[in-house]
Design a protein around this motif. Structure first.
Motif, PDB file in Angstrom:
ATOM      1  N   ILE A  80       0.712  -7.792   4.405  1.00 63.46           N
ATOM      2  CA  ILE A  80      -0.712  -7.557   4.667  1.00 63.46           C
ATOM      3  C   ILE A  80      -1.484  -7.656   3.357  1.00 63.46           C
ATOM      4  O   ILE A  80      -1.257  -6.861   2.433  1.00 63.46           O
ATOM      5  CB  ILE A  80      -0.888  -6.167   5.325  1.00 63.46           C
ATOM      6  CG1 ILE A  80      -0.052  -6.110   6.626  1.00 63.46           C
ATOM      7  CG2 ILE A  80      -2.366  -5.881   5.597  1.00 63.46           C
ATOM      8  CD1 ILE A  80       0.222  -4.715   7.125  1.00 63.46           C
ATOM      9  N   VAL A  81      -2.350  -8.657   3.279  1.00 59.78           N
ATOM     10  CA  VAL A  81      -3.107  -8.904   2.044  1.00 59.78           C
ATOM     11  C   VAL A  81      -4.504  -8.320   2.219  1.00 59.78           C
ATOM     12  O   VAL A  81      -5.279  -8.775   3.074  1.00 59.78           O
ATOM     13  CB  VAL A  81      -3.154 -10.419   1.744  1.00 59.78           C
ATOM     14  CG1 VAL A  81      -3.966 -10.684   0.497  1.00 59.78           C
ATOM     15  CG2 VAL A  81      -1.735 -10.971   1.601  1.00 59.78           C
ATOM     16  N   LEU A  82      -4.798  -7.286   1.437  1.00 59.21           N
ATOM     17  CA  LEU A  82      -6.084  -6.587   1.546  1.00 59.21           C
ATOM     18  C   LEU A  82      -7.163  -7.326   0.742  1.00 59.21           C
ATOM     19  O   LEU A  82      -6.837  -8.142  -0.130  1.00 59.21           O
ATOM     20  CB  LEU A  82      -5.908  -5.127   1.074  1.00 59.21           C
ATOM     21  CG  LEU A  82      -5.368  -4.183   2.158  1.00 59.21           C
ATOM     22  CD1 LEU A  82      -3.949  -4.538   2.547  1.00 59.21           C
ATOM     23  CD2 LEU A  82      -5.429  -2.728   1.714  1.00 59.21           C
ATOM     24  N   PRO A  83      -8.442  -6.987   0.979  1.00 60.72           N
ATOM     25  CA  PRO A  83      -9.505  -7.745   0.287  1.00 60.72           C
ATOM     26  C   PRO A  83      -9.442  -7.622  -1.227  1.00 60.72           C
ATOM     27  O   PRO A  83      -9.657  -8.598  -1.938  1.00 60.72           O
ATOM     28  CB  PRO A  83     -10.809  -7.126   0.823  1.00 60.72           C
ATOM     29  CG  PRO A  83     -10.436  -6.220   1.941  1.00 60.72           C
ATOM     30  CD  PRO A  83      -8.960  -6.048   1.982  1.00 60.72           C
ATOM     31  N   ASP A  84      -9.122  -6.423  -1.721  1.00 62.37           N
ATOM     32  CA  ASP A  84      -9.077  -6.243  -3.173  1.00 62.37           C
ATOM     33  C   ASP A  84      -7.625  -6.401  -3.627  1.00 62.37           C
ATOM     34  O   ASP A  84      -6.851  -5.454  -3.620  1.00 62.37           O
ATOM     35  CB  ASP A  84      -9.598  -4.835  -3.509  1.00 62.37           C
ATOM     36  CG  ASP A  84      -9.573  -4.597  -5.008  1.00 62.37           C
ATOM     37  OD1 ASP A  84      -9.481  -5.584  -5.757  1.00 62.37           O
ATOM     38  OD2 ASP A  84      -9.621  -3.430  -5.410  1.00 62.37           O
ATOM     39  N   VAL A  85      -7.248  -7.613  -3.988  1.00 61.78           N
ATOM     40  CA  VAL A  85      -5.827  -7.903  -4.198  1.00 61.78           C
ATOM     41  C   VAL A  85      -5.629  -8.700  -5.482  1.00 61.78           C
ATOM     42  O   VAL A  85      -6.507  -9.463  -5.889  1.00 61.78           O
ATOM     43  CB  VAL A  85      -5.275  -8.690  -2.977  1.00 61.78           C
ATOM     44  CG1 VAL A  85      -5.948 -10.048  -2.844  1.00 61.78           C
ATOM     45  CG2 VAL A  85      -3.771  -8.843  -3.007  1.00 61.78           C
ATOM     46  N   ASP A  86      -4.500  -8.498  -6.111  1.00 62.22           N
ATOM     47  CA  ASP A  86      -4.089  -9.382  -7.198  1.00 62.22           C
ATOM     48  C   ASP A  86      -3.356 -10.544  -6.516  1.00 62.22           C
ATOM     49  O   ASP A  86      -2.188 -10.425  -6.149  1.00 62.22           O
ATOM     50  CB  ASP A  86      -3.164  -8.608  -8.151  1.00 62.22           C
ATOM     51  CG  ASP A  86      -2.498  -9.518  -9.168  1.00 62.22           C
ATOM     52  OD1 ASP A  86      -2.723 -10.742  -9.111  1.00 62.22           O
ATOM     53  OD2 ASP A  86      -1.744  -9.002 -10.009  1.00 62.22           O
ATOM     54  N   LEU A  94       7.168  -3.166   6.189  1.00 61.09           N
ATOM     55  CA  LEU A  94       6.007  -4.029   5.950  1.00 61.09           C
ATOM     56  C   LEU A  94       5.672  -3.992   4.470  1.00 61.09           C
ATOM     57  O   LEU A  94       6.149  -3.119   3.736  1.00 61.09           O
ATOM     58  CB  LEU A  94       4.808  -3.642   6.820  1.00 61.09           C
ATOM     59  CG  LEU A  94       4.245  -2.223   6.756  1.00 61.09           C
ATOM     60  CD1 LEU A  94       3.317  -2.062   5.562  1.00 61.09           C
ATOM     61  CD2 LEU A  94       3.437  -1.944   8.033  1.00 61.09           C
ATOM     62  N   SER A  95       4.843  -4.965   4.052  1.00 60.08           N
ATOM     63  CA  SER A  95       4.392  -5.025   2.661  1.00 60.08           C
ATOM     64  C   SER A  95       2.876  -4.983   2.623  1.00 60.08           C
ATOM     65  O   SER A  95       2.221  -5.680   3.410  1.00 60.08           O
ATOM     66  CB  SER A  95       4.850  -6.327   2.000  1.00 60.08           C
ATOM     67  OG  SER A  95       6.246  -6.339   1.841  1.00 60.08           O
ATOM     68  N   LEU A  96       2.349  -4.175   1.719  1.00 56.04           N
ATOM     69  CA  LEU A  96       0.902  -4.098   1.525  1.00 56.04           C
ATOM     70  C   LEU A  96       0.569  -4.682   0.159  1.00 56.04           C
ATOM     71  O   LEU A  96       1.194  -4.300  -0.842  1.00 56.04           O
ATOM     72  CB  LEU A  96       0.442  -2.643   1.543  1.00 56.04           C
ATOM     73  CG  LEU A  96       0.649  -1.860   2.837  1.00 56.04           C
ATOM     74  CD1 LEU A  96       0.240  -0.403   2.625  1.00 56.04           C
ATOM     75  CD2 LEU A  96      -0.173  -2.485   3.973  1.00 56.04           C
ATOM     76  N   PHE A  97      -0.411  -5.570   0.130  1.00 54.91           N
ATOM     77  CA  PHE A  97      -0.826  -6.150  -1.146  1.00 54.91           C
ATOM     78  C   PHE A  97      -2.284  -5.782  -1.396  1.00 54.91           C
ATOM     79  O   PHE A  97      -3.160  -6.195  -0.628  1.00 54.91           O
ATOM     80  CB  PHE A  97      -0.645  -7.674  -1.125  1.00 54.91           C
ATOM     81  CG  PHE A  97       0.797  -8.068  -0.942  1.00 54.91           C
ATOM     82  CD1 PHE A  97       1.672  -8.055  -2.026  1.00 54.91           C
ATOM     83  CD2 PHE A  97       1.293  -8.400   0.315  1.00 54.91           C
ATOM     84  CE1 PHE A  97       3.009  -8.392  -1.849  1.00 54.91           C
ATOM     85  CE2 PHE A  97       2.630  -8.737   0.492  1.00 54.91           C
ATOM     86  CZ  PHE A  97       3.494  -8.727  -0.597  1.00 54.91           C
ATOM     87  N   GLY A  98      -2.532  -4.973  -2.402  1.00 52.47           N
ATOM     88  CA  GLY A  98      -3.896  -4.567  -2.688  1.00 52.47           C
ATOM     89  C   GLY A  98      -3.954  -3.663  -3.900  1.00 52.47           C
ATOM     90  O   GLY A  98      -2.909  -3.239  -4.414  1.00 52.47           O
TER      91      GLY A  98
END
Ligand code: G3H
Length: 540
Positions: A293-299, A445-449
């Motif tokens: 899951i790629v969040l809006p504020d992400v590297d 799951l993976s969170l990206f943010g």
């Protein structure tokens, strides 16, 4: 592109000498009651994931050997050997001291290490795993055995003392459950199988082990080590069709522990065959559809790097692989561009080629299955956005980055277990939370943010849905000391080095009134070493 893919497959003479197989490997032996018995019946051909180019230019999936196609009677013979060796808990193995059992397992490990090259070579040929990952699988399995021995020593040390509570003194130990049936998956035919097999054995259970559907021949170099390291009947290794062999074992009602890594459907069908379900313990590692899951504020650099390895290590054939990516609409174009560039740098080829990342697939019909999934998604509005994505030749399927994926497409819910990367754009995090909540699977799951508030919201929304949440990192099983589990259709029970010892055992305690007579009796048993269970021996 198709011509390029065709050129990936070598002619027999192109294969570097260290990785060639010496002819075809016809295996007739299976291990039963401490003996390698020759099977006189039919054999099943073992097809390699690798195709070879013939002189006429045609590709041919090569047959590298064969294994015994045991029938139900032969499988039941192996089960009887295990039942006899357990002898209702009175057999040599279940009554052996922990330190002696550890010695047997250490002997096995010593012998196993001698077979590293043979096993690694077969991992490459049978399932197409690249050389570094095949070596890693072997070495990680050896490390797992060492860690298991150390964890058991620790467990035993803690049990070597008496506890006194409310006027009762007691000694609590973990003891075996009975006969275990262990079956592993084809993507980790050595490692994942051994993460149940070794704990089952070392805790004093006797075992029937059936190798995975692919990655079968690679157990052959270990048969002598198994035979020589354990008393007869403690470990029995069978081959053949699951329905016929394993079905008969479960129907007999003599299996006490069912350790299975595969599909939830397969596990349910087999469990249902057991006539006394309440007497069957299960340790199951099953399907998963782990979202990234790629969040809006992400590297984005980190996210793309982790998503590429998370989705494509071993061509996506990991239960822990990222199998669907939700990317915030504000980032999705950039994400796709970077993903495509990164994907284009992955080298395709044969498992033994240096630097190769993408390799052929072992499952018959897999490229057709993946193509159908793509066609379904295309017919409902998605496109393959990377050059050459979805092209296939022989057993090789070039990864397809698929966008935009919607709930109507098969690939949205179904596990692809292969190199398709579905990307779903989203506007609001609630859409992703709904997906996680309603999914039939619940492994990881993976969170990206980077935004602490958004990350925290997602962690809290998903913590009761999956077994592990990874922050800015791909999903994975390791380290092996961490709990590996899942919810819903993804797992039953928890495996880690220490948890597995618990899964394959039960606590028993010997208790007495805390008075002089009890102390004298227990003291005498311990002093004169009358009992294996009731003992204060300390393993150093
Ligand atoms: O196939 C499932 C494996 O347990 C995944 O292990 O995350 O180390 O690749 P891994």
């Amino acid at each position: 592109m198709t011509a390029d893919l065709e050129r990936l497959f070598p002619a027999a003479d192109d294969i570097p000498a260290p990785y060639r197989l010496d002819g075809t490997l016809e295996q007739r032996e299976f291990l039963i009651n401490g003996e390698l018995v020759e099977w006189e019946g039919d054999l099943a051909p073992v097809r390699s994931a690798v195709c070879l180019r013939r002189e006429d230019g045609e590709l041919e999936q090569c047959v590298i050997g064969s294994t015994p196609l045991l029938d139900a009677d032969a499988a039941l013979g192996a089960l009887d050997a295990a039942v006899h060796a357990y002898d209702l808990g009175q057999g040599v193995w279940p009554t052996m001291s922990v330190s002696e059992r550890i010695r047997n397992v250490e002997n096995f490990l010593h012998r196993m290490k001698e077979q590293r090259d043979a096993v690694v070579r077969l991992l490459m040929w049978e399932i197409g795993k690249n050389l570094p990952d095949s070596e890693k699988e072997f070495d990680r399995t050896c490390d797992y055995i060492v860690d298991t021995v150390n964890a058991l020593k620790e467990l035993d040390r803690r049990s070597s003392r008496f506890e006194i509570e409310q006027g009762t003194l007691g000694q609590i130990r973990r003891v075996p459950l009975g006969v275990a049936l262990c079956m592993g998956p084809y993507n980790y035919p050595l490692n994942e199988t051994f993460t149940t097999l070794i704990p089952a054995l070392i805790m004093g259970n006797t075992v029937v082990f059936k190798p995975a559907k692919f990655g079968v021949l690679l157990i052959r170099p270990l048969l002598e080590a198994f035979r020589d390291s354990f008393p007869p009947g403690v470990i029995n290794i069978i081959y053949g069709r699951g329905r016929e062999t394993v079905g008969a074992l479960m129907e007999s009602g003599k299996v006490d522990v069912f350790a299975f890594i595969g599909t939830n459907k397969g596990a349910s069908d087999l469990k249902k065959l057991h006539p006394r379900p309440h007497r069957l313990r299960a340790a199951l590692g099953l399907d998963a559809k782990n979202p990234g899951i790629v969040l809006p504020d992400v590297d984005l650099d980190t996210a793309v790097g982790e998503c590429v390895t998370g989705a494509l290590s071993f061509n996506g054939q990991r239960c822990t692989a990222l199998k669907i990516l939700f990317v915030h609409r504000s980032q999705v174009d950039d994400f796709l561009d970077r993903f495509k560039s990164r994907l284009a740098t992955l080298k395709s080829g044969m498992p033994w080629e240096p630097g190769v990342a993408l390799t052929p697939l072992p499952e018959p019909g897999k490229t057709a299955f993946l193509t159908q999934m793509l066609e379904d998604a295309r017919s409902k509005g998605a496109s393959v956005v990377n050059e050459g994505g979805g092209n296939s030749v022989g057993t090789f399927f070039y990864p397809a980055l698929l966008y935009p994926v919607t709930p109507q497409m098969r690939v949205y819910n179904e596990e692809q277990f292969g190199p398709i990367i579905p990307v779903v754009p989203y506007d609001d995090l609630s859409e992703v939370i709904d997906y996680v909540r309603n999914s039939d699977f619940g492994q990881q799951l993976s969170l990206f943010g980077r935004d602490p508030q958004q990350m925290a919201r997602m962690i809290d929304a998903c913590a009761n849905q999956v077994g592990r949440i990874n922050l800015n990192a791909q999903c994975q099983r390791g380290p092996d000391s961490f709990p590996f589990t899942g919810r819903k259709n993804s797992a039953e029970g928890t495996l880690s080095v220490a948890d597995a010892l618990r899964v394959f055992s039960i606590r028993t305690l010997v208790a007495a009134k805390d008075n002089a007579a009890s102390k004298a009796l227990v003291g005498s048993i311990i002093r004169d070493r009358e009992s294996t269970f009731l003992s204060t021996d300390y393993i150093f």
